[in-house]
Enzyme design. Sequence first.
Site, PDB file in Angstrom:
ATOM      1  N   LYS A 238       0.832  -1.192   0.000  1.00 54.53           N
ATOM      2  CA  LYS A 238       0.000   0.000   0.000  1.00 54.53           C
ATOM      3  C   LYS A 238       0.874   1.252   0.000  1.00 54.53           C
ATOM      4  O   LYS A 238       1.986   1.252   0.546  1.00 54.53           O
ATOM      5  CB  LYS A 238      -0.868   0.043   1.265  1.00 54.53           C
ATOM      6  CG  LYS A 238      -1.943  -1.013   1.380  1.00 54.53           C
ATOM      7  CD  LYS A 238      -2.667  -0.869   2.712  1.00 54.53           C
ATOM      8  CE  LYS A 238      -3.730  -1.938   2.916  1.00 54.53           C
ATOM      9  NZ  LYS A 238      -4.896  -1.731   2.047  1.00 54.53           N
ATOM     10  N   ARG A 312     -10.283 -11.446   2.369  1.00 54.59           N
ATOM     11  CA  ARG A 312     -11.219 -12.442   1.846  1.00 54.59           C
ATOM     12  C   ARG A 312     -10.572 -13.821   1.788  1.00 54.59           C
ATOM     13  O   ARG A 312     -11.258 -14.838   1.886  1.00 54.59           O
ATOM     14  CB  ARG A 312     -11.712 -12.011   0.470  1.00 54.59           C
ATOM     15  CG  ARG A 312     -10.670 -11.989  -0.624  1.00 54.59           C
ATOM     16  CD  ARG A 312     -11.081 -11.213  -1.858  1.00 54.59           C
ATOM     17  NE  ARG A 312     -11.128  -9.788  -1.597  1.00 54.59           N
ATOM     18  CZ  ARG A 312     -11.461  -8.870  -2.506  1.00 54.59           C
ATOM     19  NH1 ARG A 312     -11.788  -9.257  -3.735  1.00 54.59           N
ATOM     20  NH2 ARG A 312     -11.486  -7.598  -2.199  1.00 54.59           N
TER      21      ARG A 312
END
Length: 458
Positions: A238, A312
């Site tokens: 990120k 996820r």
Amino acid sequence: MNLPTGFVSDSDNALPLYCVQRTGFDDWRKAQTPAIGQWIDAQTFDAASGSLLLLPGDHGIAGAVLGIGDPLDPFAYAHAPHALPPGDWVLANDLADDARNALQLGWGLGSYRYTRYKQPLRAPARLVLAATAADAETFALLDACLRVRDLVNTPTQDMGPQQLEDIAREIAQAHGARIEVIAGDELLAQNFPAIHAVGRASHRAPRLIALRWGDDTHPHVALVGKGVCFDTGGLDIKPADGMRNMKKDMGGAAHALALAELIMARALPVRLTLLVPAVENAIGPDAFRPGEVITTRSGISVEIDNTDAEGRVILGDALVYAGEQAPELLIDFATLTGAARIALGPDLPALYSNDDTLANDWLTAGAQARDPLWRMPLWRPYWRYLTSNVADLANSGPSRMAGSVTAALYLERFVPAQQKWAHLDVYAWNDSERPGRPTGGEAQALRAVYAMLKARFS
């Protein structure tokens, strides 16, 4: 009962506090003395929501008027603890029981400050509340909301996978629950390869925390919470601004832990299973890589398109494990996608469900509790965004379209076909200071889901 910060059971020096809606303000104003009426008029006070007016007396402050909006919204009262001068205050006008409960909850939320590393500049004003007037369930709800805030606000050096385990153990011990933890390479031995893959690069071992509580004859409810204690993004790292607040990426675990604790504290007649896959998505020689294929607990193979779509991946293994136990309800909480925030903003968690009754019950409870959420569609044609050429599916894809929907669709793939399931994509954070909502961790739709479960199973 022990009262939390912002409350006192008795006081000889409490000043009167009037909670007044704008629609009823004129009648209240006419009942005041001429001197007080003139003071109110001079201040052009009209009891607008979020306002406050101190009332003068012969020796200083004689009382205060709190302008409120919706009397059943706890945040209608939450500005009071830090808008009022420090000291003790007692409700001076009548409120219905449900409004009084909202006042108590809102006062507690408004009194909150995270104090582990820094003491607040001032103490909140205190509401006088005799023990007989304190609503036990209201304060249990408050404790749950503050539990979420504290967990999310704690930086990662003090809130890693081990610390999440420690807190789960404390909760289990307090309520007579059973706990099991599968950590490190034992995850591979017990067939949780996706959790292991995401967390293996960290010096802090990944783990699956499983808490079980309740009577086997009661309906079985399974809760799953995403416990990414810090998310660098992995090798798909990120940027700095995107990584800054990633201590909050265990916000789903915080919600699930707090809800489990609330269910046990209130002895809701359910059999509870809580699952928290707890990892740190770190960068290191053994970090999982874009293009790798992970064969998950279910046997479904997943190509890693993006290591920053890691939540996820770990939830997939946990959802399969929960589904193997065939609960009556399966609910997961996750700080899953920025796309949900783009769609709905920071205040509205995105709800997905494969069961209309479950979704509608949660939405109805949210409206009644003034704890909002918004249902989003499981639009299955968007499966095309998770296509892989080498595996059964990809964890992400090149398109930026429908990012929250595709994440929910990914999770649904790991839920048994007939299993009633709901997923909450939650932000768990306040970006800026607002009355009752200090910057930092936040519980969202937690009161609503508890009310839904209580209505369904009590």
